[in-house]
Design an enzyme around this catalytic site. Structure first.
Site, mmCIF file in Angstrom:
data_model
loop_
_atom_site.group_PDB
_atom_site.id
_atom_site.type_symbol
_atom_site.label_atom_id
_atom_site.label_comp_id
_atom_site.label_asym_id
_atom_site.label_seq_id
_atom_site.Cartn_x
_atom_site.Cartn_y
_atom_site.Cartn_z
ATOM 1 N N GLY A 107 39.250 29.203 -22.894
ATOM 2 C CA GLY A 107 40.566 28.562 -22.795
ATOM 3 C C GLY A 107 41.005 27.971 -24.124
ATOM 4 C CG ASP A 130 31.230 28.622 -17.519
ATOM 5 O OD1 ASP A 130 30.453 27.880 -16.901
ATOM 6 O OD2 ASP A 130 32.468 28.464 -17.519
ATOM 7 N NE ARG A 174 36.172 28.218 -16.032
ATOM 8 C CZ ARG A 174 36.898 27.149 -15.736
ATOM 9 N NH1 ARG A 174 37.802 27.235 -14.788
ATOM 10 N NH2 ARG A 174 36.741 26.019 -16.371
HETATM 11 O O1 F6P Z 1 33.676 26.091 -17.702
HETATM 12 C C1 F6P Z 1 32.703 25.125 -17.427
HETATM 13 C C2 F6P Z 1 32.740 24.723 -15.993
HETATM 14 O O2 F6P Z 1 31.707 23.773 -15.761
HETATM 15 C C3 F6P Z 1 32.636 25.864 -14.985
HETATM 16 O O3 F6P Z 1 31.331 26.365 -14.848
HETATM 17 C C4 F6P Z 1 33.204 25.221 -13.746
HETATM 18 O O4 F6P Z 1 33.739 26.190 -12.877
HETATM 19 C C5 F6P Z 1 34.294 24.334 -14.307
HETATM 20 O O5 F6P Z 1 33.983 24.115 -15.676
HETATM 21 C C6 F6P Z 1 34.427 23.005 -13.605
HETATM 22 O O6 F6P Z 1 35.525 22.347 -14.123
HETATM 23 P P1 F6P Z 1 35.810 20.797 -13.884
HETATM 24 O O7 F6P Z 1 34.931 20.026 -14.818
HETATM 25 O O8 F6P Z 1 37.259 20.637 -14.195
HETATM 26 O O9 F6P Z 1 35.476 20.496 -12.458
#
Ligand code: F6P
Length: 366
Positions: A107, A130, A174
């Site tokens: 991102g 990830d 993810r």
């Molecule tokens: O991209 C890192 C990550 O930890 C993913 O594995 C997970 O889906 C997402 O971010 C969780 O995001 P947040 O911290 O916004 O809950």
């Protein structure tokens, strides 16, 4: 030289090691002045920066999180419904920055690519638990997350064994299955379910029954992005104003309910969630974060902008941001660890994922 540093997207272990390496290398070798940008791109949008001294960047190598803060909700191109990109570029010039080092995942690299097209000098540093950034074999944070999940599997194994249960562990990652695959192999899982290969519940049942006739308990690792064949992703919530609004979660529980209809054994599901992103980085992540941070500092000093530091064939190099932006890297059948797992009889919930006697993968209908 005056160089900004920001950490964007979800945090991970090793961010402070990378900040330290970028800043110290630039200060010691190029006499640069370092400006810390707070909370990722939000700091550029909301004009929140602070100078970073050498002392600020000392003693942080082993700390989890990020001393700069981060955000996975702040894109300059859509910040609370507004396009703030031009204001961000103006602020960058006002700060008289020669470059900004963006420490982030897919991102952040996509945002960095768009900003670089507007004239900002940017260099990317790859992070994320990830491990799904394009063009690089590794990102820091991944090794620590895998270690945490492996430790959890070791713990689930002893209690699962005692009670003769089916133990399910849901991991983050993810849309990529790297954490589940690597931790599953390290933790001796019987079944690993990945987003890249939607699973057939009958195959998962078959694997658990086969295991029950032998060891009487089973360990299943399921990635949060996994889904049944023909089924849907398990979405936990949608985060407004986030460049990636979907937050996955819940497949572990859903799988438990699916399996309960077919198995007599008791089933328990555990989700590690953000525990995978917290705490101190492993030595491997510290070293990698330090190496990529130092490499990024050299790129800045050489004026090689619009590049991301990557590891290819075990060597550090760089690729244009354009090659990394708006893409992600998933598990493929020809991955060594994937082939090893298939060779060892680990089930991926599919009868069409197999290797032959020479450990060559055979077929996939996905
Ligand atoms: O991209 C890192 C990550 O930890 C993913 O594995 C997970 O889906 C997402 O971010 C969780 O995001 P947040 O911290 O916004 O809950």
């Amino acid at each position: 030289m005056r160089v900004g540093i920001l950490t964007g997207g979800g945090d991970c272990q090793g961010l402070n090691a990378a900040i330290r390496a970028v800043a110290k290398s630039l200060m010691l070798n190029y006499q640069a002045e370092i400006i810390g940008i707070e909370d990722g791109f939000a700091g550029l949008i909301e004009r929140r920066v602070r100078p970073l001294s050498y002392a600020d960047c000392s003693g942080i190598l082993s700390q989890g999180g990020t001393i700069l803060g981060t955000s996975n909700k702040a894109s300059p191109f859509n910040y609370q419904g507004q396009d703030c990109a031009k204001a961000v570029v103006d602020y960058y010039h006002e700060l008289a920055l020669d470059a900004v080092v963006v420490i982030g995942g897919d991102g952040s690299m996509s945002i960095a690519y768009e900003l670089s097209k507007l004239g900002m000098n940017l260099v990317g540093v790859p992070k994320t638990i990830d491990n799904d950034l394009m063009c690089t074999e590794r990102t820091f944070g991944f090794d620590t997350a895998v270690s945490i999940v492996t430790d959890a599997l070791d713990r689930l194994r002893t209690t699962g064994h005692s009670h003769k249960r089916v133990m399910i562990l849901e991991t983050m990652g993810r849309y990529a299955g790297w954490i589940a695959l690597y931790a599953g192999v390290a933790g001796g899982a019987d079944v690993i379910l990945l987003p890249e290969f939607p699973y057939d519940i009958d195959e998962v049942v078959r694997a658990c029954k086969q295991r029950a006739s032998d060891q009487q308990y089973s360990i299943i690792v399921v990635a949060e992005g996994a889904k049944p064949l023909g089924g849907k992703l398990s979405v936990q919530q949608t985060v407004a104003n986030s460049p990636e609004p979907v937050r996955l979660g819940g497949i572990g529980e859903a799988l438990k309910h699916q399996l309960e209809q077919h198995l007599q054994a008791e089933i328990r599901s555990t989700s590690l969630g953000h525990i995978q992103r917290g705490g101190t980085p492993t030595a491997t992540d510290r070293i990698f974060a330090t190496n990529v941070g130092r490499y990024a500092a050299d790129l800045v000093a050489q004026g090689q902008f619009g590049q991301v530091v990557v590891q290819q064939n075990n060597q550090l190099t760089s690729v244009p941001l354009a090659q990394v932006a708006n893409q992600s890297r998933g598990v493929t059948l020809d991955d060594t660890t994937m082939i090893t797992a298939m060779s060892l009889g680990i089930s991926f919930g599919r009868d069409d994922l197999r290797v032959d006697s020479h450990s060559r993968y055979l077929v996939s209908n996905s």
